[in-house]
Design a protein around this motif. Structure first.
Motif, PDB file in Angstrom:
ATOM      1  N   ARG A  88       0.856  -0.909  -0.133  1.00 55.65           N
ATOM      2  CA  ARG A  88       0.015  -0.200  -0.321  1.00 55.65           C
ATOM      3  C   ARG A  88       1.480   1.002   0.009  1.00 55.65           C
ATOM      4  NH1 ARG A  88      -4.458  -1.984   4.037  1.00 55.65           N
ATOM      5  NH2 ARG A  88      -5.457  -3.858   3.348  1.00 55.65           N
ATOM      6  N   TRP A  96       3.868   0.516   2.710  1.00 51.17           N
ATOM      7  CA  TRP A  96       4.268  -0.686   3.299  1.00 51.17           C
ATOM      8  C   TRP A  96       3.496  -1.631   2.862  1.00 51.17           C
ATOM      9  CZ3 TRP A  96       0.713   3.817   3.278  1.00 51.17           C
ATOM     10  CH2 TRP A  96      -0.397   3.487   3.476  1.00 51.17           C
ATOM     11  N   CYS A  97       3.916  -2.828   3.443  1.00 49.93           N
ATOM     12  CA  CYS A  97       2.995  -4.266   3.199  1.00 49.93           C
ATOM     13  C   CYS A  97       1.775  -4.130   4.378  1.00 49.93           C
ATOM     14  CB  CYS A  97       4.317  -5.568   3.691  1.00 49.93           C
ATOM     15  SG  CYS A  97       3.310  -7.418   3.619  1.00 49.93           S
ATOM     16  N   PRO A  98       0.698  -4.487   4.900  1.00 47.40           N
ATOM     17  CA  PRO A  98       0.030  -4.691   5.928  1.00 47.40           C
ATOM     18  C   PRO A  98       0.122  -5.970   6.468  1.00 47.40           C
ATOM     19  CG  PRO A  98      -1.388  -4.626   3.538  1.00 47.40           C
ATOM     20  CD  PRO A  98       0.032  -4.597   3.300  1.00 47.40           C
ATOM     21  N   ARG A 119       3.702  -5.706   8.376  1.00 53.41           N
ATOM     22  CA  ARG A 119       4.145  -4.379   8.685  1.00 53.41           C
ATOM     23  C   ARG A 119       5.631  -4.160   8.513  1.00 53.41           C
ATOM     24  NH1 ARG A 119      -0.239  -2.619   9.366  1.00 53.41           N
ATOM     25  NH2 ARG A 119       0.649  -0.750  11.284  1.00 53.41           N
ATOM     26  N   TYR A 172       7.481  -0.914   6.511  1.00 52.98           N
ATOM     27  CA  TYR A 172       7.474   0.026   5.815  1.00 52.98           C
ATOM     28  C   TYR A 172       8.287   1.005   5.746  1.00 52.98           C
ATOM     29  CZ  TYR A 172       7.772   3.458   9.500  1.00 52.98           C
ATOM     30  OH  TYR A 172       8.660   3.999  10.786  1.00 52.98           O
ATOM     31  N   VAL A 217       1.095   5.205   9.558  1.00 55.06           N
ATOM     32  CA  VAL A 217       0.921   4.046   8.841  1.00 55.06           C
ATOM     33  C   VAL A 217       0.333   3.381   9.294  1.00 55.06           C
ATOM     34  CG1 VAL A 217       2.435   1.961   8.167  1.00 55.06           C
ATOM     35  CG2 VAL A 217       3.338   3.697   7.853  1.00 55.06           C
ATOM     36  N   ASP A 218       0.116   2.816  10.678  1.00 51.38           N
ATOM     37  CA  ASP A 218      -1.053   2.487  11.662  1.00 51.38           C
ATOM     38  C   ASP A 218      -2.551   2.961  11.159  1.00 51.38           C
ATOM     39  OD1 ASP A 218       1.074   0.099  12.243  1.00 51.38           O
ATOM     40  OD2 ASP A 218       0.497   1.467  14.398  1.00 51.38           O
ATOM     41  N   ASP A 247      -3.342   2.591   7.504  1.00 58.76           N
ATOM     42  CA  ASP A 247      -4.167   0.769   6.814  1.00 58.76           C
ATOM     43  C   ASP A 247      -4.923   0.434   7.799  1.00 58.76           C
ATOM     44  OD1 ASP A 247      -2.857  -1.738   6.045  1.00 58.76           O
ATOM     45  OD2 ASP A 247      -2.807  -2.461   8.212  1.00 58.76           O
ATOM     46  N   GLN A 255      -8.235   1.728   5.189  1.00 59.45           N
ATOM     47  CA  GLN A 255      -8.490   0.575   4.343  1.00 59.45           C
ATOM     48  C   GLN A 255      -8.776  -0.386   4.444  1.00 59.45           C
ATOM     49  OE1 GLN A 255      -4.601   0.752   1.683  1.00 59.45           O
ATOM     50  NE2 GLN A 255      -3.920   2.810   1.352  1.00 59.45           N
ATOM     51  N   ARG A 256      -8.041  -1.030   5.308  1.00 60.35           N
ATOM     52  CA  ARG A 256      -9.050  -2.260   5.994  1.00 60.35           C
ATOM     53  C   ARG A 256     -10.590  -2.169   5.986  1.00 60.35           C
ATOM     54  NH1 ARG A 256      -5.169  -6.510   7.910  1.00 60.35           N
ATOM     55  NH2 ARG A 256      -3.110  -5.525   7.429  1.00 60.35           N
ATOM     56  N   ASP A 259      -8.903   3.830  -1.113  1.00 61.41           N
ATOM     57  CA  ASP A 259      -7.688   3.284  -1.252  1.00 61.41           C
ATOM     58  C   ASP A 259      -7.136   4.001  -2.015  1.00 61.41           C
ATOM     59  OD1 ASP A 259      -5.251   1.827  -1.612  1.00 61.41           O
ATOM     60  OD2 ASP A 259      -6.647  -0.307  -2.295  1.00 61.41           O
TER      61      ASP A 259
END
Length: 100
Positions: free
Chosen positions: A7, A29-31, A34, A36, A72-73, A76, A79-80, A85
């Motif tokens: 993302r 970052w990769c969700p 974790r 980034y 970032v949290d 993320d 988006q979750r 997005d």
């Protein structure tokens, strides 16, 4: 990386009209795992960027922008939850990968 879709998000550091307006921060970052990375990128002044933090009060926004991992949290989590997005692209320079 763990195989999840990476993302991205870009945001401006300076207000319109400021000489450095085109200098922005890009987060990638990769969700799943974790990890980034962030870096300084150039975004043309005429390109509009989606502001995921617009609903926040100015002081809350300022606090969040000072804590990259928390930012970032938050992004993320938005988006979750099915929030917009809005990928910011993948062109970025510099930055260090951080495992949390």
């Amino acid at each position: 990386m763990c195989g999840e879709s990476v993302r991205t998000y870009r945001y401006r550091l300076h207000p319109p009209g400021f000489p450095a307006f085109e200098r922005c921060i890009a987060l990638v970052w990769c969700p799943g795992c974790r990890i980034y990375e962030s870096g300084l990128v150039r975004v043309p002044a005429g390109e509009a960027l989606f502001d995921a933090l617009a609903p926040l009060a100015a002081d809350a926004r300022e606090r969040l922008l000072r804590k990259e991992a928390a930012l970032v949290d938050r992004l993320d989590g938005l988006q979750r939850l099915g929030g917009p997005d809005r990928p910011g692209g993948t062109a970025h320079r510099g930055g260090a990968a951080v495992r949390r």
